[in-house]
Structure formats: structure tokens, C-alpha cells
Design a protein around this motif. Structure first.
Motif, PDB file in Angstrom:
ATOM      1  N   VAL A   1       8.657-117.977  33.642  1.00  0.00           N
ATOM      2  CA  VAL A   1       8.679-118.819  32.452  1.00  0.00           C
ATOM      3  C   VAL A   1       9.800-118.342  31.536  1.00  0.00           C
ATOM      4  O   VAL A   1       9.914-117.131  31.272  1.00  0.00           O
ATOM      5  CB  VAL A   1       7.322-118.759  31.722  1.00  0.00           C
ATOM      6  N   ASP A   2      10.620-119.267  31.040  1.00  0.00           N
ATOM      7  CA  ASP A   2      11.763-118.877  30.213  1.00  0.00           C
ATOM      8  C   ASP A   2      11.364-118.692  28.753  1.00  0.00           C
ATOM      9  O   ASP A   2      10.196-118.857  28.377  1.00  0.00           O
ATOM     10  CB  ASP A   2      12.913-119.872  30.359  1.00  0.00           C
ATOM     11  N   GLU A   3      12.354-118.360  27.916  1.00  0.00           N
ATOM     12  CA  GLU A   3      12.077-118.036  26.511  1.00  0.00           C
ATOM     13  C   GLU A   3      11.601-119.248  25.723  1.00  0.00           C
ATOM     14  O   GLU A   3      11.008-119.109  24.647  1.00  0.00           O
ATOM     15  CB  GLU A   3      13.317-117.442  25.850  1.00  0.00           C
ATOM     16  N   LYS A   4      11.830-120.462  26.252  1.00  0.00           N
ATOM     17  CA  LYS A   4      11.334-121.666  25.589  1.00  0.00           C
ATOM     18  C   LYS A   4       9.894-121.985  25.973  1.00  0.00           C
ATOM     19  O   LYS A   4       9.308-122.944  25.454  1.00  0.00           O
ATOM     20  CB  LYS A   4      12.232-122.855  25.931  1.00  0.00           C
ATOM     21  N   GLY A   5       9.325-121.195  26.880  1.00  0.00           N
ATOM     22  CA  GLY A   5       7.966-121.448  27.332  1.00  0.00           C
ATOM     23  C   GLY A   5       7.867-122.485  28.416  1.00  0.00           C
ATOM     24  O   GLY A   5       6.788-123.033  28.667  1.00  0.00           O
ATOM     25  N   LEU A   6       8.975-122.757  29.095  1.00  0.00           N
ATOM     26  CA  LEU A   6       9.001-123.730  30.177  1.00  0.00           C
ATOM     27  C   LEU A   6       8.968-123.021  31.525  1.00  0.00           C
ATOM     28  O   LEU A   6       9.615-121.982  31.711  1.00  0.00           O
ATOM     29  CB  LEU A   6      10.251-124.598  30.090  1.00  0.00           C
ATOM     30  N   ILE A   7       8.214-123.585  32.453  1.00  0.00           N
ATOM     31  CA  ILE A   7       8.140-123.019  33.802  1.00  0.00           C
ATOM     32  C   ILE A   7       9.484-123.200  34.497  1.00  0.00           C
ATOM     33  O   ILE A   7      10.031-124.312  34.543  1.00  0.00           O
ATOM     34  CB  ILE A   7       7.018-123.704  34.607  1.00  0.00           C
ATOM     35  N   GLN A   8      10.022-122.107  35.024  1.00  0.00           N
ATOM     36  CA  GLN A   8      11.288-122.159  35.741  1.00  0.00           C
ATOM     37  C   GLN A   8      11.100-122.255  37.252  1.00  0.00           C
ATOM     38  O   GLN A   8      11.746-123.044  37.918  1.00  0.00           O
ATOM     39  CB  GLN A   8      12.132-120.922  35.397  1.00  0.00           C
ATOM     40  N   THR A   9      10.218-121.422  37.780  1.00  0.00           N
ATOM     41  CA  THR A   9       9.949-121.449  39.220  1.00  0.00           C
ATOM     42  C   THR A   9       8.468-121.209  39.468  1.00  0.00           C
ATOM     43  O   THR A   9       7.785-120.562  38.666  1.00  0.00           O
ATOM     44  CB  THR A   9      10.747-120.365  39.986  1.00  0.00           C
TER      45      THR A   9
ATOM     46  N   THR B   1     -18.285-122.738  31.146  1.00  0.00           N
ATOM     47  CA  THR B   1     -18.553-122.759  29.710  1.00  0.00           C
ATOM     48  C   THR B   1     -17.423-122.006  29.008  1.00  0.00           C
ATOM     49  O   THR B   1     -16.492-121.499  29.650  1.00  0.00           O
ATOM     50  CB  THR B   1     -19.889-122.083  29.382  1.00  0.00           C
ATOM     51  N   LYS B   2     -17.524-121.879  27.702  1.00  0.00           N
ATOM     52  CA  LYS B   2     -16.516-121.125  26.952  1.00  0.00           C
ATOM     53  C   LYS B   2     -16.420-119.682  27.439  1.00  0.00           C
ATOM     54  O   LYS B   2     -15.367-119.054  27.329  1.00  0.00           O
ATOM     55  CB  LYS B   2     -16.841-121.146  25.454  1.00  0.00           C
ATOM     56  N   GLU B   3     -17.503-119.148  27.977  1.00  0.00           N
ATOM     57  CA  GLU B   3     -17.480-117.773  28.475  1.00  0.00           C
ATOM     58  C   GLU B   3     -16.502-117.607  29.628  1.00  0.00           C
ATOM     59  O   GLU B   3     -15.913-116.544  29.808  1.00  0.00           O
ATOM     60  CB  GLU B   3     -18.879-117.345  28.927  1.00  0.00           C
ATOM     61  N   ASN B   4     -16.330-118.645  30.415  1.00  0.00           N
ATOM     62  CA  ASN B   4     -15.445-118.567  31.579  1.00  0.00           C
ATOM     63  C   ASN B   4     -13.974-118.751  31.226  1.00  0.00           C
ATOM     64  O   ASN B   4     -13.100-118.410  32.014  1.00  0.00           O
ATOM     65  CB  ASN B   4     -15.838-119.616  32.620  1.00  0.00           C
ATOM     66  N   ILE B   5     -13.698-119.315  30.043  1.00  0.00           N
ATOM     67  CA  ILE B   5     -12.314-119.548  29.622  1.00  0.00           C
ATOM     68  C   ILE B   5     -11.839-118.282  28.900  1.00  0.00           C
ATOM     69  O   ILE B   5     -12.050-118.100  27.703  1.00  0.00           O
ATOM     70  CB  ILE B   5     -12.209-120.781  28.698  1.00  0.00           C
ATOM     71  N   ARG B   6     -11.207-117.390  29.644  1.00  0.00           N
ATOM     72  CA  ARG B   6     -10.882-116.066  29.100  1.00  0.00           C
ATOM     73  C   ARG B   6      -9.620-116.048  28.253  1.00  0.00           C
ATOM     74  O   ARG B   6      -9.550-115.360  27.245  1.00  0.00           O
ATOM     75  CB  ARG B   6     -10.741-115.043  30.238  1.00  0.00           C
ATOM     76  N   GLN B   7      -8.618-116.789  28.669  1.00  0.00           N
ATOM     77  CA  GLN B   7      -7.379-116.864  27.912  1.00  0.00           C
ATOM     78  C   GLN B   7      -6.844-118.291  27.937  1.00  0.00           C
ATOM     79  O   GLN B   7      -7.110-119.052  28.874  1.00  0.00           O
ATOM     80  CB  GLN B   7      -6.311-115.926  28.487  1.00  0.00           C
ATOM     81  N   VAL B   8      -6.093-118.618  26.890  1.00  0.00           N
ATOM     82  CA  VAL B   8      -5.404-119.909  26.821  1.00  0.00           C
ATOM     83  C   VAL B   8      -3.975-119.651  26.344  1.00  0.00           C
ATOM     84  O   VAL B   8      -3.760-118.938  25.362  1.00  0.00           O
ATOM     85  CB  VAL B   8      -6.121-120.887  25.864  1.00  0.00           C
ATOM     86  N   TRP B   9      -3.027-120.221  27.066  1.00  0.00           N
ATOM     87  CA  TRP B   9      -1.603-120.078  26.756  1.00  0.00           C
ATOM     88  C   TRP B   9      -1.015-121.457  26.478  1.00  0.00           C
ATOM     89  O   TRP B   9      -1.305-122.417  27.184  1.00  0.00           O
ATOM     90  CB  TRP B   9      -0.850-119.454  27.932  1.00  0.00           C
ATOM     91  N   VAL B  10      -0.196-121.546  25.432  1.00  0.00           N
ATOM     92  CA  VAL B  10       0.503-122.787  25.116  1.00  0.00           C
ATOM     93  C   VAL B  10       1.989-122.479  24.995  1.00  0.00           C
ATOM     94  O   VAL B  10       2.385-121.626  24.196  1.00  0.00           O
ATOM     95  CB  VAL B  10       0.006-123.425  23.801  1.00  0.00           C
ATOM     96  N   GLN B  11       2.792-123.162  25.819  1.00  0.00           N
ATOM     97  CA  GLN B  11       4.246-122.964  25.800  1.00  0.00           C
ATOM     98  C   GLN B  11       4.594-121.477  25.971  1.00  0.00           C
ATOM     99  O   GLN B  11       5.511-120.949  25.372  1.00  0.00           O
ATOM    100  CB  GLN B  11       4.845-123.505  24.507  1.00  0.00           C
ATOM    101  N   GLY B  12       3.815-120.782  26.812  1.00  0.00           N
ATOM    102  CA  GLY B  12       4.064-119.377  27.081  1.00  0.00           C
ATOM    103  C   GLY B  12       3.540-118.421  26.030  1.00  0.00           C
ATOM    104  O   GLY B  12       3.715-117.201  26.156  1.00  0.00           O
ATOM    105  N   ASN B  13       2.863-118.923  25.008  1.00  0.00           N
ATOM    106  CA  ASN B  13       2.288-118.073  23.960  1.00  0.00           C
ATOM    107  C   ASN B  13       0.776-117.961  24.139  1.00  0.00           C
ATOM    108  O   ASN B  13       0.101-118.973  24.357  1.00  0.00           O
ATOM    109  CB  ASN B  13       2.568-118.640  22.569  1.00  0.00           C
TER     110      ASN B  13
END
Length: 456
Positions: A29-37, A435-447
Motif C-alpha cells: 500500500v502506498d503513502e496515499k493509502g492505495l493498494i499497489q500490488t 459480532t463487534k467482538e470479531n471485528i478486531r481492526q478497521v483500516w481506512v485508506q491505510g490508516n
């Protein structure tokens, strides 16, 4: 920021209903948070990239039983109605609006109240894996702008609309726009302010032209909003043919169907999303396809207020763009997981029928059921397509919006006990049981915007 690396098995749907599972995928993922490969273990460059990843301080590696899902995209949320969620859903729509919704939304003249609610709502939706939301706000300029600012600060991709509802005969005296001119001037000012705000927001925040729905707006307001949408090339949202009353009211007033009226006023184009659409017919669908307009399917809310079941499969086969919406608070649940489940349930009820006094051959609508994978597509790929944004799919050039799902979490283990281990079966269990317990992390635009592992 240097290149980020994410390693783990992932699920996504590159197109509607087409499930792809990649075991031990490696994302750069690049510095803009976009998937590169996105590399698979069989790719020649995989070992080299994995070596680089493990030497990096920007490396996320999933454990056994953890999976990446794309962030969910909610195409219909009334942000000010969050305090009302779960209240009076057994009441008629008119009572629900007049006794609850309109007095509540009027309170957002107090921007401090608005900030308290909106901060809580955005954080809650992120914790549920919802990384992008198309929001209705209220008629209030300052509070609506605060919602966009909060999305920006918390890291959610927010598309926010300041609502227009000016028709005196259809809106309460205590909650409506004072005039057409004032509502259009405020909308234009809001568009410019959010566009300026968005320049400094990595994941993006976007202004949305938002007539509440045709019955609440004058013809002059609808025409003016259509002109603003074209002038600034911004998203548009409204309700279209949601219920029997709304659908019939528009025909009686204009002599045309809701879709035709919205199109005549320039409100349907490739950045337009119309909520519900339960009373659309094939001719409406043709207009949707010609203009690039998308449907926000709200299965839970439809069960309370739409007087019908929306035929997802019929309109997908016709070619319409479509995603899912929770419709807080006409829909009680802010979770797109629950709306994925309800989308499948409702489609099965449409196909089977509900009145046992009608013969089985005539009771339902044949070929109406959808699969849970198709519903998952609506919450991800379909939502991105509807918004004309590179989101909802995990492939190069798309935003790195991820949910980390843990099926081994202590408080809510999702296990098949070694029996149902095919990838599609694993995804089905996640979509139905997480449930919410299973959602351990959430990332948006690489953040990283939500981290259950840190007690968030």
C-alpha cells in the motif's frame, strides 16, 4: 510514510456475486493509502516482498483464523436520527416522523448537541467495519459541516448532505427551510465548504446535494438543486418511491413517476444514489441505467416502512447499480452485517410469498432469492460502484479499506469444528455470525481507525 504491507487471507467480490478468496495474500500500500500490488504465495515476487515486509515497521500480519474483508459501504444513514434508533418502529410512519424524527432533527440547531451525537455515531459505525457512509444530515448548516469534519478527524470516508425540505404544506413549521433562495444559497455554501475541507482529508469527505424527497420539496428547490449538482459535479441523494404513499403522492402531484420527476430536475446521474426504490418498475430501471443512478437497498427499514419487498435480483439482472443502506433510524440496526442477513431473508420471503391462503404457485415471485455472497457484494463492491469511487474491492488502484475479522476471539468464537472449511463456507459463517467482538481492526485508506486489540 513508507510502503505499508498487509499479509493475510482475504475475501472480496471483484464483481457482483463473484467471490474471490486469496490465501496468505500480501498487499503493498502506498503513502496515499492505495493498494499497489496483491501477491499470492505462488507469485515469483512474493518471497522478496515478504522479506521487505518483515523488515518494515509498517507490517500487519494476520494470525490463523483471521481474515481481511473490504470495509463496508453504507449508502443510506440519517445521522441525526441515531438517538432515535430502535424507538417507535411499531408506529405508523406519519407518527414516527411527526412525534419523533422531526422534533429530534430540529435539535441540531444546537451544534454542540450535533457534535456529541455525530462523534458517537461515526465511532460506532467504524467499530462495525463501516468505512464509508453516505449521510443525510439536517437543514442546519453548522451542524451538517460538523458531521463532515468529524468524519475527517475520525478517519471515515464521509459523503455528507445538508438536507433541503422547503415546502410549507409538507413540512412542520418548526423544522423546514425558510425559503427556496435561502435553502439553495446554504446548499451552495455547504458544497464549497466541504470541498475545501476535503482537500486535507486523506480518505476524502464529499458534499452531497440532498433533497429530502420529492414530497418535501418545491419544484423550484428541486430544479435549483439539480443545477447545483451539475455545476459542482457532486453526489446526489434522496428517497425515491419508498412507500405506497410517497410513490402515489408524486404521481398525483406531478402526473409522473418519482424517477421521472427526479430525472426531469437533473437529479439523476452517475453520482446519484436513491434510497429504497421499492415501487420502481422496469421503465424506471431503464432511466437508472441510462443516467448511472444507483439504488440504496435498505432491507431492515423496508420491513417497517416501505410496504413491500424490494426485488434485488430482478433489478440486478436488469443491470442497475446497487448497494446496501442501514437507513438509521428507520432501520434499527447500524450494522451492515445485519442488513446483509436481512437482504437474504427478505429475498427468500419475496420468492416464497407470505400469504398461506394463496396457492404456492401464485404465492411468491419466482427467481427472487439472493445468496449471502451477493448481499456481501452489495455491502462492498456494489457500494463503491454506486458512489463512483475506487472502494469496496481489494485490488490495485483501490483504497486500502480493511476489516480484520478474528474467528477465534475468546468471547465469540466462530468455529465449524473442522467440518465446514471451504472458503465460501468460512465467509458465510462470518457474515451470519460475526459480532463487534470479531471485528478486531478497521483500516481506512491505510490508516488504522479502530483497534479492538488495544481496547478501543
Amino acid at each position: 510514510m513508507s510502503t505499508q504491507y498487509f499479509k493475510g487471507s482475504l475475501f472480496h467480490t471483484p464483481s457482483h456475486g463473484e467471490l474471490e478468496f486469496i490465501k496468505d495474500a500480501l498487499l503493498t500500500v502506498d503513502e496515499k493509502g492505495l493498494i499497489q500490488t496483491i501477491l499470492e504465495p505462488s507469485d515469483a515476487a512474493y518471497v522478496e516482498h515478504l522479506t521487505n515486509a518483515r523488515a518494515s515497521n509498517q507490517f500487519v500480519e494476520l494470525a490463523e483464523g483471521q481474515y481481511f474483508l473490504p470495509g463496508f459501504i453504507d449508502l443510506h444513514v440519517h445521522a441525526p436520527q441515531w438517538p432515535q434508533a430502535g424507538v417507535a418502529l411499531d408506529a405508523p410512519l406519519a407518527t414516527w416522523l411527526e412525534k419523533g424524527t422531526f422534533p429530534l432533527e430540529a435539535k441540531y440547531a444546537d451544534v454542540n448537541f450535533a457534535k456529541e451525537v455525530y462523534n458517537d455515531l461515526v465511532a460506532h459505525l467504524l467499530s462495525l467495519g463501516t468505512t464509508t457512509v453516505l449521510y443525510f444530515a439536517t437543514i442546519h448548516q453548522e451542524a451538517s459541516l460538523a458531521l463532515a469534519e468529524i468524519c475527517g478527524k475520525q478517519g471515515q470516508r464521509g459523503l455528507v448532505g445538508k438536507v433541503v425540505m422547503d415546502l410549507e404544506s409538507m413540512n412542520p413549521d418548526f423544522y423546514r427551510d425558510n425559503s427556496v433562495a435561502e435553502s439553495l444559497e446554504a446548499t451552495e455554501s455547504f458544497i464549497l465548504a466541504v470541498k475545501e475541507l476535503g482537500k486535507d482529508v486523506k480518505q476524502g469527505v464529499y458534499p452531497v446535494v440532498t433533497p429530502r424527497f420529492v414530497p418535501s420539496c418545491s419544484a423550484e428547490a428541486l430544479a435549483g438543486l439539480g443545477a447545483l449538482a451539475q455545476k459542482y459535479d457532486v453526489h446526489v441523494q434522496s428517497h425515491c418511491s419508498e412507500s405506497q404513499w410517497a410513490h402515489d403522492h408524486v404521481i398525483e402531484r406531478f402526473g409522473k413517476r418519482d424517477t421521472e420527476v427526479l430525472n426531469d430536475f437533473g437529479l439523476l446521474h452517475d453520482k446519484s444514489v436513491m434510497a429504497h426504490c421499492n415501487f420502481l418498475d422496469e421503465s424506471d430501471g431503464e432511466i437508472y441505467m441510462e443516467t448511472g443512478t444507483a439504488v440504496a437497498h435498505c432491507p431492515i427499514s423496508n420491513g417497517y416502512f416501505a410496504n413491500s419487498v424490494f426485488p434485488v435480483k430482478k433489478f440486478k439482472e436488469q443491470g442497475l447499480e446497487m448497494g446496501l443502506g442501514t437507513d438509521i433510524s428507520g432501520g434499527y440496526s447500524p450494522s451492515l452485517y445485519e442488513n446483509i442477513r436481512q437482504a437474504v431473508i427478505s429475498s427468500r420471503m419475496l420468492e416464497d410469498g407470505v400469504d398461506v391462503n394463496v396457492g404456492p404457485e401464485n404465492r411468491g415471485v419466482q427467481n427472487s432469492r439472493i445468496s449471502v455472497v451477493e448481499a456481501f457484494s452489495l455491502a462492498t463492491q456494489g457500494g463503491g460502484e454506486a458512489l463512483s469511487l475506487p472502494i469496496g474491492v481489494l485490488k490495485p488502484g483501490y483504497a486500502c479499506d480493511l476489516q480484520v475479522i478474528d474467528t477465534n476471539v475468546k468471547n465469540h468464537r466462530i468455529s465449524s469444528f473442522g467440518v465446514f472449511e471451504k472458503p465460501e463456507e468460512i465467509l458465510q459463517k462470518i457474515l451470519y455470525l460475526a459480532t463487534k467482538e470479531n471485528i478486531r481492526q478497521v483500516w481506512v485508506q491505510g490508516n488504522l481507525v479502530h483497534d479492538k486489540n488495544e481496547g478501543a
